[in-house]
Design a protein around this motif. Structure first.
Motif: not given
Lengths: 555, 555
Positions: B376, B400, B406, B409, B411, B453, B456
């Motif tokens: 990130i 973060i 994450w 998502y 990620v 949030r 994302a």
């Protein structure tokens, strides 16, 4: 242009400024406020004792007066902090406690107090949350003076509501500060106690009593009455001088010419150095100080930064803890045993922009540390103050997480380890008035790195040793489990009735193992109290670039 | 008691204080100094333009005058920063630029400047490193006034060396600041340019020209002339009031009783609310404001914190960037393409201790981002200021790295991602005068988390989509590699001479794949421009405890 009219220009007083921006002094929320409040006044107390070589006896009490109720769950507390220090001269008390930018901390000297702000900010915060006056009782040995005061924040002036003078038969000496403050103690409790515990760790000659709002008593008794030397005020070192300071010195000096000026006003400058330097700076040694032109002033300052032949800044004004006291403190507070590894080191004095500093470090490993938890636990101290917050922005954190290659010492990610750092200096490079983390001054970062390396040097042996011991234990267990069976079996087989002596056998195995190990590790026995020359891979020392330093945090 | 005598008490002026502790204002070393210097004056310029709704035209030039030589590798630079803002009234110029704690930033209003310190600290730092005066040229539309000034640091007073008044035929409006400063530009160069680039990113209506010491010209042209609304000064919100502020207001108010006082002096208080509140606080509505006792003052402040029926703080005084402008800025500066995912969101106004604030966020992924690097990349903005240093101590970093899960998502650790956060407020909770990172105010942290949030939310679809696309490409490659061979083989086998049409076949495969995908993802086509209600696992929202917040960093 209506906007221009709209713009409103005004002056604010220093206290008004910090009142509006109290979070930059650490008062960012109710729980931090009460933490910082206790901390700041306690640190002033310790300073007041040490400056007179009096073993500190500090009494801290937090009493809950009333829960403010409401959702935010804060309450009004009464703080009472008492010391047996030098006391404050009566005439100085009002300004010292209720006027921002007034005090005794504005000198070149190792102090816990740095900004001379903490006490006042606490009183200010107490006042704006409870609107109650502060009561300061103090004596330097003569009468006892009691002041009840408020701050006039807009004017930055003390308002004395009451001044009582009391007889002092017992010749009491010290200061008592009593104030009301709104805060949230429950949320900060664990930190508060940890803070006092760590304070005791690095001030082993101090007696600290703490009574919390639930009337629980925490007693931290001194482990020694041996005091560190009184930190002295020192002359500035030419290397750290700036144009403004020099200009001021030139105006007030009595030295008759520049040569004498350099010798009288600075540390580390003898007659020879003075002449050499002035030649280097291209300034006539006969010049009368007040006659120096502003160009010459700038030239002199530049030259002073580049001239390499001054003596190092005088560390005599510093009072480090010392490897032994540091070890005592840590052993006491962590409850270390024989089986633990501890190595404490003190680096030689170094300097950043003219300020002398000394870094001390301790590395601890072993069974006791394993109980604390996996990975590295970092203790940070600056002029004997424990730093508990914002660890990740502190240069010490950067060093242990980025500059040190722990593999060199057989340390894995999860290896339980305690690293303690103490930095003492006439000027701690704090990054904020909140005094929670250290800016990454290149020289300081370098010294911290080398201190840890030095302390960790024998860690490799200890760790591989304990790993091996684990293996051996395991091996022995197996033997001792099966040997009896085998022995009995053999006995039956040979139709004997007396068991062979297994103990002997087992002991022999143990001995053999240990010998093997000795041969591998040399006199590893000394368990890390030798100082070896640094292994090759460690020198050349860390080279650190500004860009890299700033760059570190971001991707 | 010799030590007591030794103790030296003194008052220092505000400028003297910050002169002694310049690192807390960000001037921690020569490269930081020149960075902060440019930054502070540039931000004042932007403020000066916006307050008059003038699209900013800013000109920044750094010229190297002389290398100070020597090992530390610093040099003397001339900074020249020119804007087309409102200008400063002649009579205000000296104090505004050369007196600490004087200025126009001490109001409740969204400003880049917060402490009213930056400009002065830059001038002060320039003076103490070069001993040269600052030259300020400014006009509000009438004559042009040129001031040559030094600061009297001990007295905290401007020293005007020269004041010239010039005719202003063209009716020029704006300010030019010229000063000399010792610094280390090469080391900070990349950051300086990054800073200006990010400034352009969140101020897309500003024209910025930067000429560096190597005479390289960097031009950041405005992408729009559309200006954000002028931030307005607002009345305080009762929720954020403290005893001191209330006391001051009570003394100067003209309101005849407490009911009117509440309505006149605070935002969000109508007649009904005023009565309800005073009843809640147990204060008679007829009481004349000056007659309120200090106990009543405290009672009122407590009540104001707990009373739940005030309107939310008025966000009309805030000027967020807006999702579209933010997207424009990011697309422009990152050079995004069709294939990239970008989602920008603006949260509804929220409040912490009485200050309104708005969080805006952007999440960016895709091929362009992959070029930036793994993991990130975080862009942080506060009142349109890019924050580049001390990322790891910033609440945004905490969000973060700790608050957001994450995985939700799709990620992974190494997934390349850009997250941009903009916080605007009448009071940015900076943790230090250096304005580099945000304190973790619970409410602010919560909003930032929810903003990310929200932004994302459709990331999951985009990522799984691109992963699948990769797979498909791969599959197609294989087909298109072997089908011809098979086809030709089949042709020979069937003793035919015309190849079957493979293209058609391949296309069909492609179509089928995409359909499959549609069915799985629903209308994933919209590629992240819908707003869905938050999925279950996200609410209940982050609950954050003080202890946890403080605790985070340390082990």
């Amino acid at each position: 242009m209506t906007q221009t009219q709209e713009t409103e220009y005004q002056a604010v007083s220093p206290s008004d400024f910090f009142y509006r921006n109290r979070e930059i002094a650490g008062f960012s929320n109710p729980s931090r406020a009460i933490y910082v409040g206790v901390r700041e006044i306690l640190e002033n107390s310790l300073d007041a004792c040490e400056s007179a070589q009096i073993p500190p006896e500090i009494y801290v009490r937090i009493t809950e007066l009333s829960s403010s109720g409401g959702e935010n769950g804060t309450a009004v507390y009464l703080l009472r902090i008492q010391d047996n220090g030098t006391g404050v001269p009566a005439e100085e008390i009002p300004a010292c406690f209720a006027q921002v930018f007034y005090g005794s901390k504005y000198t070149l000297k190792q102090n816990r107090g740095t900004f001379g702000m903490g006490g006042k900010m606490t009183i200010l915060y107490g006042q704006i949350t409870t609107h109650k006056p502060v009561i300061v009782t103090s004596s330097t040995g003569d009468e006892i003076h009691e002041y009840e005061m408020m701050m006039d924040i807009q004017k930055n002036q003390p308002q004395v509501l009451r001044h009582t003078t009391l007889a002092n038969e017992k010749g009491w000496c010290g200061t008592i500060v009593e104030l009301q403050i709104e805060g949230d103690y429950p949320r900060i409790m664990s930190r508060m106690i940890e803070y006092i515990r760590q304070t005791a760790m690095v001030n082993p000659y101090a007696d600290i009593t703490f009574i919390d709002p639930k009337n629980r008593l925490y007693r931290f008794e001194r482990g020694t009455t041996q005091m560190p030397p009184v930190p002295l005020r020192v002359k500035p070192h030419p290397h750290g001088i700036d144009v403004e300071t020099l200009r001021r010195m030139l105006l007030i000096t009595k030295s008759r010419d520049m040569k004498n000026f350099m010798m009288d006003q600075f540390q580390g400058v003898g007659p020879k150095t003075a002449e050499k330097f002035l030649a280097f700076a291209e300034i006539k040694r006969e010049t009368k100080p007040p006659n120096l032109s502003s160009d010459e002033i700038v030239k002199l300052v530049r030259a002073a930064k580049d001239f390499q032949e001054f003596y190092r800044p005088d560390p005599s004004c510093l009072s480090p803890i010392g490897p032994d006291l540091l070890e005592t403190g840590i052993r006491k507070e962590l409850g270390l045993t024989e089986d633990d590894f501890i190595k404490t080191v003190q680096r030689p004095p170094a300097t950043y922009s003219g300020y002398p500093f000394i870094v001390e470090a301790a590395v601890v490993a072993g069974p006791t540390v394993r109980k604390i938890g996996q990975g590295i636990t970092l203790y940070r101290f600056a002029n004997r103050i424990p730093l508990l917050f914002d660890e990740s922005s502190c240069v010490t954190y950067k060093v242990i997480s980025k500059d040190i290659n722990w593999r060199t010492y057989n340390v894995q990610q999860e290896t339980p380890l305690v690293v303690a750092i103490h930095l003492c200096s006439t000027k701690i490079p704090y990054k904020s008035v909140g005094k929670e983390f250290l800016a990454d001054q290149v020289e300081v970062e370098k010294e911290i790195t080398n201190a840890i390396r030095e302390a960790a040097r024998d860690l490799r042996i200890f760790i591989s040793r304990s790993v091996k011991m684990e293996k051996q234990k395991h091996r022995l267990n197996i033997f001792s489990k099966y040997l009896p069976v085998i022995a009995e079996f053999a006995m039956r087989l040979g139709e004997k009735t007396d068991m062979p002596n297994i103990k002997k056998l087992l002991n022999e195995i143990l001995v053999v193992n240990l010998q093997e190990e000795e041969e591998e590790n040399g006199n590893g026995e000394e368990n890390g109290n030798r100082v070896l020359p640094p292994p090759e891979e460690e020198t050349p020392e860390v080279e650190l670039e500004e860009e890299k330093i700033d760059g570190k945090e971001d991707k």
